[in-house]
Write an enzyme that holds these catalytic residues in place. Structure first.
Site, PDB file in Angstrom:
ATOM      1  N   ARG A   1      43.351  43.645  39.022  1.00 25.10           N
ATOM      2  CA  ARG A   1      44.752  43.342  39.279  1.00 25.10           C
ATOM      3  C   ARG A   1      45.668  44.431  38.706  1.00 25.10           C
ATOM      4  O   ARG A   1      46.871  44.394  38.927  1.00 25.10           O
ATOM      5  CB  ARG A   1      45.007  42.062  38.538  1.00 25.10           C
ATOM      6  CG  ARG A   1      45.919  40.972  38.968  1.00 25.10           C
ATOM      7  CD  ARG A   1      45.971  40.473  40.308  1.00 25.10           C
ATOM      8  NE  ARG A   1      46.663  39.211  40.312  1.00 25.10           N
ATOM      9  CZ  ARG A   1      46.101  38.044  40.604  1.00 25.10           C
ATOM     10  NH1 ARG A   1      44.855  37.973  40.966  1.00 25.10           N
ATOM     11  NH2 ARG A   1      46.818  36.949  40.566  1.00 25.10           N
TER      12      ARG A   1
ATOM     13  N   ARG B   1      51.693  25.585  50.127  1.00 23.98           N
ATOM     14  CA  ARG B   1      50.300  25.479  49.707  1.00 23.98           C
ATOM     15  C   ARG B   1      50.133  24.364  48.666  1.00 23.98           C
ATOM     16  O   ARG B   1      50.978  24.162  47.816  1.00 23.98           O
ATOM     17  CB  ARG B   1      49.859  26.814  49.097  1.00 23.98           C
ATOM     18  CG  ARG B   1      48.415  26.851  48.659  1.00 23.98           C
ATOM     19  CD  ARG B   1      47.855  28.243  48.737  1.00 23.98           C
ATOM     20  NE  ARG B   1      47.958  28.932  47.464  1.00 23.98           N
ATOM     21  CZ  ARG B   1      47.422  30.137  47.222  1.00 23.98           C
ATOM     22  NH1 ARG B   1      46.789  30.796  48.178  1.00 23.98           N
ATOM     23  NH2 ARG B   1      47.551  30.712  46.050  1.00 23.98           N
TER      24      ARG B   1
END
Ligand code: ADP
Length: 214
Positions: A88, A127
């Protein structure tokens, strides 16, 4: 296969990883799932990670590398792995490079799932996620609703909106992605195994990856 999936939060890394896992058994390794399980189980790692995660910030590289160095050497990763949400940051990518070299492992592909910000914002606010740390099935109120009373169709646990999926936390996560993770695209572009996929639905992205791997 040994694949890194890059992409903003909500780009579909998890969904594509699950399809690839079903295709050849390569294990999906999601640092986000590992961290959420640790938070749910109340472990020392979970306690340390929670504050960063809820606010949309990244968990420190040192914690992540401790987890991954161990995880990549577990027996199920030998056949192949799909890294979802890791690396990341550039330091994580560099540390991963050193681990792979030490283990004599070569990556087959670094996939970049490229999805516009408006599409991501819409996807993430709709979501929902199964609250059971061992399940974490993903739902979407528009395209894949949970069962009656917001329960998981797989395990029956409550399906919730993640603490980091409020509009504020999502904006923060997208900013964090731009600042910390997007530079990985240039880091891997010249690696010889880089493969960019423009805004496609997950099934088409999956098919593109399988074809590319031959
Ligand atoms: P998404 O890709 O949808 O943002 P993830 O499930 O991958 O979500 O990650 C959720 C949170 O977990 C991140 O916002 C971050 O706080 C933490 N996290 C996950 N993977 C990493 C990582 N490789 N390095 C640092 N923090 C991470």
């Amino acid at each position: 296969m040994r694949v890194i999936l890059l992409g903003a939060p909500g780009a579909g890394k998890g969904t594509v990883a699950k399809m690839l896992n079903a295709h050849d058994g390569s294990v999906q390794i999601s640092t986000g799932d590992i961290l959420r399980s640790a938070v749910a189980a109340g472990t020392a790692l979970g306690k340390e990670a929670k504050g960063f995660m809820d606010s949309g910030a990244l968990v420190p590289d040192s914690l992540i590398m401790g987890i991954m160095e161990h995880r990549l050497q577990e027996p199920d990763a030998r056949k192949g792995f799909l890294l979802d949400g890791f690396p990341r940051t550039i330091p994580q990518a560099e540390a991963l490079g050193a681990i792979l070299k030490k283990l004599n492992i070569k990556l087959d592909l670094v996939v970049s799932l490229e999805v516009p910000r408006e599409v991501i914002l819409d996807r993430l606010t709709t979501r929902r996620t199964c609250s059971n740390g061992a399940c974490q099935e993903i739902y979407n109120v528009k395209s894949k609703p949970p069962g009656p009373g917001d329960t998981c169709l797989k395990c029956g646990s409550p399906v919730i909106q993640r603490a980091d999926e409020t509009v504020e936390a999502i904006s923060k996560r997208l900013d964090t992605y731009q600042a910390m993770t997007a530079p990985l695209i240039d880091y891997y572009r010249t690696s010889g195994v880089f493969f960019a996929i423009p805004n496609l639905v997950s099934k088409e992205a999956f098919e593109g990856i399988v074809k590319k791997l031959g």
